[in-house]
Design an enzyme around this catalytic site. Sequence first.
Site, short mmCIF file in Angstrom:
data_model
loop_
_atom_site.label_atom_id
_atom_site.label_comp_id
_atom_site.label_asym_id
_atom_site.label_seq_id
_atom_site.Cartn_x
_atom_site.Cartn_y
_atom_site.Cartn_z
N HIS A 1 0.79 -1.23 0.00
CA HIS A 1 0.00 0.00 0.00
C HIS A 1 0.83 1.29 0.00
CE1 HIS A 1 -3.39 -2.63 1.05
NE2 HIS A 1 -2.68 -3.08 2.04
N ASP A 2 1.57 1.51 1.08
CA ASP A 2 2.14 2.85 1.33
C ASP A 2 3.21 3.29 0.34
OD1 ASP A 2 0.45 3.29 3.49
OD2 ASP A 2 1.79 2.29 4.88
#
Length: 317
Positions: free
Chosen positions: A247-248
Amino acid sequence: MAGNSEQPMKIIIDTDPGQDDAVAILLALASENLEVLGITAVAGNVPLELTEKNARMVCELARKPGTRVFAGAKSPMERPLVTAEYVHGKTGLDGPVLPEPDMPLQPLHGVDFIVETLLSEPAGDVTLCTLGPLTNIGLALQQAPQIAERVEQIVMMGGGFFEGGNVTPAAEFNIYVDPEAARLVFESGIPIVMMPLDVTHKVLTTKRRLQRIEQLATPVSRAVVELLEFFERFDEEKYGTDGGPLHDPTVIAWLLKPELFSGRYCNVEIETKSPLTAGMTVVDWWQVTGRPHNALVIRDVNADGFFDLLVEHIARL
């Protein structure tokens, strides 16, 4: 974008590490096109006393002990803290054995650092990169509303629409933990680039991609593989995929190579009242409400290009 300009882009990373946060921080610290003014920790994946420590451990792993790390909010603005040890392990960085950090935590509160930096740097010079719940940013906006017009943009990982949620059927974790803060951010007028689950679920840590990182055979690459092998186990079981979503790091990748991504400007509202859909990001993808656009919502990514960028940067550390 940053890659084309003479000066590196100034960023503040607001984060709750988390294995995928750790990889995002490493990606940022490896780039000469980004100047990390500071890292502010927030409670999220694990409590604050772990996230601020984890952020320093990652800086030392990258051999960047001069990076300033600040502890921010230890609980959401109006709600009890919800954490995600079931995904990230009890430390938040389960997987590798990383040494306790030597570098100090900065004495200033993370929210004060955000406010002071935005008021002292030239207007429009600083980008906020948010990888966790938006508590620190919400508190900073409450404390000094005038910072809103000084932020160049917020590039954030959070929300979901076509993919639904990952902590409730409707809500993604970062927004769910502090929907009141998210609402303040989306109503602030600051330009927002949003990396929802719709895009992060397209960058999977497949065996082949992890092997590419492993073949770098450096202390950093070994730690990254151990972090991601631990992290992906939960999502592989949940979604039945080869690898888990990363994700990040999409936040940092967008700053470095925006051409890897595509999306559209939309209105995004945050649900704060309903017990069923609290933390939902209501994205007006089909432009049916007539409400003004307040975010560039990213939906697609060149996943192989993303991993090429990641491998190239991890190789530099």
